[in-house]
Scaffold this motif. Structure first.
Motif, short mmCIF file in Angstrom:
data_model
loop_
_atom_site.label_atom_id
_atom_site.label_comp_id
_atom_site.label_asym_id
_atom_site.label_seq_id
_atom_site.Cartn_x
_atom_site.Cartn_y
_atom_site.Cartn_z
N ALA A 1 -21.61 -27.65 18.16
CA ALA A 1 -21.07 -28.43 17.06
C ALA A 1 -20.26 -27.54 16.11
CB ALA A 1 -22.19 -29.14 16.31
N SER A 2 -20.82 -26.44 15.73
CA SER A 2 -20.07 -25.51 14.89
C SER A 2 -20.32 -24.07 15.30
CB SER A 2 -20.48 -25.69 13.41
OG SER A 2 -20.09 -24.56 12.65
N GLY A 3 -21.61 -23.68 15.28
CA GLY A 3 -21.94 -22.27 15.35
C GLY A 3 -21.82 -21.70 13.95
N THR A 4 -22.68 -20.75 13.64
CA THR A 4 -22.59 -20.06 12.35
C THR A 4 -22.69 -18.55 12.56
OG1 THR A 4 -24.94 -20.58 12.11
CG2 THR A 4 -23.38 -21.90 10.82
N GLY A 5 -23.32 -18.15 13.67
CA GLY A 5 -23.32 -16.74 14.04
C GLY A 5 -21.89 -16.24 14.17
N ASN A 6 -21.03 -17.07 14.76
CA ASN A 6 -19.61 -16.70 14.89
C ASN A 6 -19.02 -16.23 13.55
OD1 ASN A 6 -19.88 -19.30 13.90
ND2 ASN A 6 -18.54 -20.29 15.44
N MET A 7 -19.42 -16.90 12.46
CA MET A 7 -18.90 -16.55 11.13
C MET A 7 -19.50 -15.24 10.62
SD MET A 7 -19.37 -20.39 9.61
CE MET A 7 -18.64 -21.79 10.48
N LYS A 8 -20.79 -15.02 10.92
CA LYS A 8 -21.47 -13.80 10.47
C LYS A 8 -20.86 -12.58 11.15
CE LYS A 8 -25.40 -16.82 9.91
NZ LYS A 8 -26.62 -17.38 10.54
N PHE A 9 -20.52 -12.72 12.43
CA PHE A 9 -19.85 -11.62 13.14
C PHE A 9 -18.48 -11.33 12.53
CE2 PHE A 9 -22.73 -12.70 16.76
CZ PHE A 9 -23.15 -11.42 17.09
N MET A 10 -17.73 -12.39 12.28
CA MET A 10 -16.38 -12.22 11.74
C MET A 10 -16.44 -11.48 10.40
SD MET A 10 -13.79 -15.18 10.45
CE MET A 10 -12.01 -14.94 10.43
N LEU A 11 -17.36 -11.90 9.56
CA LEU A 11 -17.52 -11.30 8.24
C LEU A 11 -17.83 -9.80 8.34
CD1 LEU A 11 -17.95 -11.76 5.10
CD2 LEU A 11 -20.34 -12.26 5.64
N ASN A 12 -18.47 -9.42 9.45
CA ASN A 12 -18.82 -8.02 9.65
C ASN A 12 -17.82 -7.28 10.54
OD1 ASN A 12 -21.69 -7.17 8.47
ND2 ASN A 12 -21.76 -9.35 9.00
N GLY A 13 -16.68 -7.91 10.80
CA GLY A 13 -15.60 -7.21 11.49
C GLY A 13 -15.69 -7.15 13.00
N ALA A 14 -16.36 -8.14 13.63
CA ALA A 14 -16.31 -8.23 15.08
C ALA A 14 -15.16 -9.15 15.48
CB ALA A 14 -17.63 -8.76 15.63
N LEU A 15 -14.61 -8.90 16.66
CA LEU A 15 -13.57 -9.78 17.19
C LEU A 15 -14.24 -10.84 18.06
CD1 LEU A 15 -12.03 -7.27 16.23
CD2 LEU A 15 -10.47 -7.57 18.16
N THR A 16 -13.77 -12.07 17.93
CA THR A 16 -14.38 -13.18 18.66
C THR A 16 -13.86 -13.24 20.09
OG1 THR A 16 -14.60 -14.45 16.62
CG2 THR A 16 -14.71 -15.68 18.70
N LEU A 17 -14.82 -13.29 21.01
CA LEU A 17 -14.50 -13.61 22.40
C LEU A 17 -15.05 -15.02 22.58
CD1 LEU A 17 -13.94 -13.28 25.44
CD2 LEU A 17 -16.03 -11.90 25.60
#
Ligand code: GL4
Length: 820
Positions: free
Chosen positions: A649-665
Motif C-alpha cells: 500500500a505504501s511502505g514506510t521503511g522505504n522512507m527511512k532508508f531514503m532519509l538515511n541516504g540509501a538509494l532505492t532499488l
C-alpha cells in the motif's frame, strides 16, 4: 538546552529514584537499575508538561483526535524522550559523572512492541508528530501482556519466544484506575417500554473491567505531552455483579478467565486476517472502553451530545477498530435516548477510516453467528445500518443485485468490516497516491462511485526525530553543521543539503559517516549473531515483515544466481556486497518461515566458501525490531523495496532508508512512486512490471512461469538448486514447497502468484546497474546525499498536517509552563 532543565536537580532525582525504588546507591546499581532510575527521573520532568498540556486542552475546550489502533509499535522511549525535552547533552553528562554511558543505559529498555510492522509503527510516528505539532490527540489501544514475539534463529529456523516486556515494570506508564470502564460481552438483548419508547438492554452478559494505562508522548521542544492510552483487562469484582447473578460462582470464574485472556497477546499477523474469536473480543474491548470514555469526557464539559462531533474525531487505523461505529451508535441510542437519525448523523460525522492494504486475505469478515453471539446488541445495530444502507443502494441503483452483493455490510453470512467502516464514516483514505487510486478504481470502485466525496489520499510519513536525529546521530550532526537544525521540525528544509552534493569534501564526509555506521552495525551483528561483516563492502538491505508479496524470495534467489556466476568465474569483477535481511514471519505462516530458513541456508554456504574471496556475504539479522532498525537504516547503501507492484500500500521503511541516504532499488509500488518523483529516477534503480500490468495479468490471465523456467537457463539452475540439496544436503526436499509455489499450479492459486520469475530478469539487470554505479564513488555519494536532501515530503509532520486540514480539523495548542 531546554529552559526548564536543571542538571543538578536531575542528578538528585536519579539518586533519589535509585534509593527509593531499589534501596541502592549508584555505585551498587546494575545498568538495568540505572535505566529505571533515569527513566523515572525523566518522567518526573515530563509530568509537569503533561499536566500543563491537559490543562491547556481543557481551558481551550479543544477538539480532540482519538487515533484508534490495535497496534502501536512504539520502540524505546527513553532516548527519544530525552531528545524531546532537549536535555540529551546534560543527561549524557550526568550519567558520565555517575560512571555510566547513555547508550548502554538506553539499551537496557525493552522495545515496547505492541505492533507487527508498518501499520503499528505508522501509528507511533503519527503520535510523535501530533505532539510535536501541538495537536490534541490520544492514541487508544491495548496493553498486551506479550507484544510481538522475540525471534531466535536456531539451525536457520525462526523460533518464537514470548516477549515479556513488562517483566521489570515499565517506568513510563501510569495506571489510571479512576477511569476504569466496564465492557460487556455476550448474553442477549431485552426490550422494555419506557415513556412510550422501546429501550434495549443487554442481559445475561459477561463483563470485564477495562483499566487504562497512560504513556506520555512528548512533543519535540514544545512542552506538549499527549497520551497513549492502552487498556488492560481486569476481572469485575464478583460483588458488583447484578443481584440476580451474585453468588454465581461459575460466572465469576468465567469472567476472571475472560479478563486474563483478552489482553494476553498481540496477534502476530501482518496483512492477514485469522478470524479468531478472541481477536474480535480484543477489538470490542478496547473500542468500547475508548468510546465510552470519549463520550464521558465530552459530557463533563458540554451539555449537548448532538454536537459531539464538533469536539471529537475518531480515526480508525484500518478496519480493526470498526466496531467503534456501532458502539457509538449504541451509546447514543441506548444511553442518551437519541433517535436513529440523530445518532447516525453524529456517528458518521465523527468516524473516519484509513485503508492500509488491498491484500484480500487481510479483509476482516466475521461470521454472523460469532459476531451476534459475542456482541448481540452491536449486531442488531449493524443489521439496521445495513438495512438502511441497502435501501439507499436500491434508490440509487434500482434492481441492481450486483451493487447489493458488492456493497452490503451483512452478506453471505458475514459482517464485512471494511464496508461498515466506509458507510459509517465521512472519510476513507489510502496511504500513498497509487494505493488510493487503486482503491478508487479497483478495490472500492463501487463505493467510490456512490460516495466519491469521502475518498482522499494521505501519503504516509515517518518521524525524522527517531529515524535520523536519534537513530543516526553522526549524520544528524553533519546535517545540522551544514544547514542548521530546523530540519528537526521542518524536514523540507533538508533540501538545503542539495548544494553540498556537488562538493567532493562533503561527499567524502558523508561516506565516512556511512562507514562509521557500518562499523557500529558490524559490532552489533558480531555481538548478537556472531557473524563477521566487512564495513567496507556495499550494504544491500531488506528489512520488513516476511511476506510473499514483499518478495524476499526474489532477493535471495538473486543472491543464489550471483553466487553461481562467481562459482563459474571466481575472478568475476564485482563490488563486494553484504546482503542483509531482517524479518519476522507470522508464527503460522509456513512458507514465510521456510523462506527464512532458505536465506540462512544460502548464507551458510556462501559465507563459508573461501573460494569467492568474500565478494558476497549474506546476513540474517535476528529479531528485527524498532531499536535495531534505527541502526540498520543508518548503514544502508541499497534499500530493497521490491514488492509486486500494486501490493504494498505504501511502505514506510522505504522512507527511512531514503532519509538515511540509501538509494532505492524498487518497483513502482506504494510510496516508491512518490520517492522516485522527489529524488529523480536517475538517483534510484527502478525495475519490474507496473501495477497496471500486474492487475491486467491478474484479471485476464496469460502469465505462465513455466515458460520462463524453460527458456532461461540461469533461472532454471537456481530453481533446481532448491530441490537438489545444494543448500540442504541433509534434506533435499526441504525447499520443495518454495519451488512448487513458483512453478506448480496449486488448487485455485496461479503459480508464482507474486510474479517473481516474471520480474527476475529486470531485477537482476537493476542489480548489475547498481554494481556499476557503486564503482563511481563520487556519483554514488552525490546520489545518496540527494536522497537525504529530497526526503522532505516523507516526514509524518506533513502527513499529519494533511489529515488535520482535510479530515480532523484540529487547532494547534500552545503550552506555557509556569515558572517553578
Ligand atoms: C500496511 C501496509 O502493508 C504498508 O504498505 C503500509 O506502509 C502500512 C502503513 O500504512 O500499512 N498495512 C498493513 S495491514 N500492514 C502494513 O504495514
Amino acid at each position: 538546552m531546554s529552559m526548564g532543565f536543571d542538571k543538578e536537580i536531575f542528578k538528585k532525582s536519579v539518586l533519589f529514584n535509585m534509593k527509593n525504588v531499589f534501596r541502592k546507591t549508584v555505585d551498587e546499581a546494575t545498568p538495568e537499575q540505572m535505566y529505571q532510575a533515569v527513566a523515572y527521573a525523566v518522567k518526573d520532568v515530563i509530568i509537569d508538561e503533561w499536566i500543563a498540556t491537559h490543562k491547556a486542552y481543557e481551558d481551550q475546550d479543544v477538539k480532540t483526535l482519538y487515533y484508534l489502533s490495535m497496534e502501536f509499535l512504539m520502540g524505546r522511549a527513553l532516548g527519544n524522550n530525552i531528545i524531546s525535552i532537549m536535555a540529551q547533552p546534560e543527561v549524557k553528562e550526568v550519567l558520565e559523572e555517575l560512571g555510566f554511558d547513555l547508550n548502554t543505559i538506553e539499551d537496557q529498555e525493552p522495545d515496547p512492541a505492541l505492533g507487527n510492522g508498518g501499520l503499528g509503527r505508522l501509528a507511533a510516528c503519527f503520535l510523535d508528530s501530533l505532539a510535536t505539532l501541538g495537536y490534541p490527540a490520544y492514541g487508544c489501544g491495548i496493553r498486551y501482556r506479550y507484544g510481538m514475539f522475540k525471534q531466535k534463529i536456531e539451525g536457520g529456523f525462526q523460533v518464537e519466544v514470548p516477549d515479556d516486556w513488562l517483566k521489570n515494570g515499565y517506568p513510563f506508564e501510569l495506571r489510571r484506575a479512576e477511569y476504569a470502564t466496564e465492557v460487556k460481552f455476550g448474553g442477549y438483548v431485552n426490550t422494555i417500554r419506557e415513556n412510550g419508547r422501546e429501550r434495549f438492554i443487554q442481559e445475561g452478559y459477561q463483563s470485564v473491567l477495562a483499566v487504562p494505562y497512560d504513556m506520555p508522548i512528548v512533543g519535540y521542544g514544545n512542552n506538549v505531552v499527549n497520551t497513549l492510552r492502552i487498556w488492560d483487562a481486569q476481572a469485575i469484582n464478583t460483588f458488583s455483579l447484578d443481584s440476580f447473578d451474585r453468588g454465581d460462582y461459575q460466572k465469576a470464574v468465567e469472567q476472571e478467565n475472560l479478563a486474563k485472556t483478552i489482553v494476553e497477546v498481540l496477534y502476530p499477523n501482518d496483512n492477514h486476517y485469522a478470524g479468531k474469536e478472541l481477536r474480535l473480543k480484543q477489538q470490542y474491548f478496547f473500542i468500547s472502553a475508548s468510546v465510552q470514555r470519549a463520550v464521558m469526557k465530552y459530557m463533563e464539559k458540554h451539555e449537548d451530545i448532538h454536537k459531539f462531533f464538533e469536539k471529537t474525531v475518531f480515526q480508525l487505523n484500518d478496519t480493526h477498530p470498526t466496531v467503534a461505529v456501532p458502539e457509538l451508535m449504541r451509546i447514543l441510542l441506548d444511553d442518551y435516548s437519541l433517535s436513529w437519525d440523530e445518532a447516525w448523523e453524529i456517528t458518521t460525522k465523527t468516524c473516519a477510516y484509513t485503508n492500509h492494504t488491498i491484500m484480500s486475505e487481510a479483509l476482516e469478515k466475521w461470521p454472523i453467528e460469532l459476531f451476534s453471539r459475542l456482541l448481540p446488541r452491536i449486531y442488531q445495530i449493524v443489521e439496521e445500518i445495513n438495512r438502511r444502507f441497502q435501501q439507499k443502494i436500491m434508490e440509487m441503483y434500482p434492481g441492481s443485485q450486483e451493487k447489493l452483493r458488492k456493497m452490503s455490510i451483512v452478506y453471505d453470512g458475514q459482517v464485512r468490516m471494511a464496508n461498515l467502516a466506509i458507510v459509517g464514516g465521512f472519510s476513507v483514505n489510502g496511504v500513498a497516491r497509487l494505493h488510493t487510486e487503486i482503491l478508487k478504481n479497483q478495490e472500492l470502485k463501487d463505493f467510490y462511485q456512490m460516495m466519491p466525496e469521502k475518498f482522499n489520499n494521505k501519503t504516509n510519513g515517518i518521524t525524522q526525530r527517531r529515524f535520523l536525529l536519534h537513530g543516526n546521530p553522526l549524520l544528524a550532526e553533519w546535517v545540522t553543521r551544514k544547514i542548521g537544525n530546523d530540519w528537526i521540525t521542518n524536514l523540507p528544509h533538508i533540501h538545503r543539503l542539495a548544494i553540498y552534493a556537488d562538493d567532493p569534501r562533503c561527499r567524502q564526509e558523508f561516506m565516512d559517516i556511512k562507514y562509521q555506521n557500518k562499523v557500529r552495525l558490524a559490532k552489533y551483528i558480531k555481538e548478537h549473531n556472531g557473524i563477521e561483516v566487512d564495513p567496507r563492502s556495499m550494504f544491500d538491505v531488506q528489512v520488513k515483515r516476511l511476506h510473499e508479496y514483499k518478495r524476499q524470495l526474489m532477493n535471495i534467489l538473486h543472491v543464489m544466481y550471483l553466487y553461481n556466476q562467481l562459482k563459474d568465474n571466481p575472478n568475476l569483477d564485482m563490488v563486494p556486497r553484504t546482503f542483509l535481511f531482517g524479518a519476522k514471519a507470522a508464527a503460522g505462516y509456513e512458507r514465510a518461515k521456510l523462506t527464512i530458513k532458505l536465506i540462512n541456508a544460502v548464507a551458510d554456504v556462501i559465507n563459508n566458501d573461501r573460494s569467492i574471496g568474500g565478494k558476497i556475504k549474506v546476513v540474517f539479522i535476528e529479531d528485527y525490531k524498532v531499536s535495531n532498525a534505527e541502526i540498520i537504516f543508518a548503514t544502508a547503501d541499497v534499500s530493497e523495496q521490491i514488492s509486486t507492484a500494486s501490493k504494498e500500500a505504501s511502505g514506510t521503511g522505504n522512507m527511512k532508508f531514503m532519509l538515511n541516504g540509501a538509494l532505492t532499488l524498487g518497483t513502482m509500488d506504494g510510496a516508491n512512486v512518490e520517492i522516485v518523483e522527489e529524488v529523480g529516477a536517475e538517483n534510484a534503480f527502478i525495475f519490474g512490471m507496473s501495477s497496471d500490468e500486474v492487475i491486467r495479468y491478474e484479471n485476464e490471465g496469460g502469465y505462465n512461469p513455466m515458460e520462463i523456467f524453460n527458456n532461461n537457463y540461469e533461472i532454471r539452475r537456481v530453481l533446481m538448486q532448491l530441490i537438489n540439496g545444494y543448500y540442504s544436503p541433509q534434506n533435499p526436499e526441504l525447499f520443495r514447497d518454495i519451488y512448487n509455489s513458483l512453478l506448480n499450479t496449486q488448487s485455485s492459486d496461479r503459480a508464482d502468484t507474486y510474479f517473481i520469475l516474471k520480474d527476475f530478469p529486470s531485477y537482476a539487470e537493476a542489480q548489475r546497474r547498481i554494481d556499476q554505479a557503486y564503482r563511481d564513488e563520487a556519483w554514488w555519494a552525490k546520489a545518496a546525499i540527494l536522497n537525504v536532501a529530497n526526503s522532505g515530503k516523507f516526514t509524518s509532520d506533513r502527513t499529519i498536517e494533511e489529515y488535520v486540514k482535510d479530515i480532523w480539523h484540529l487547532e494547534k495548542v500552545k503550552v506555557e509552563l509556569e515558572e517553578a
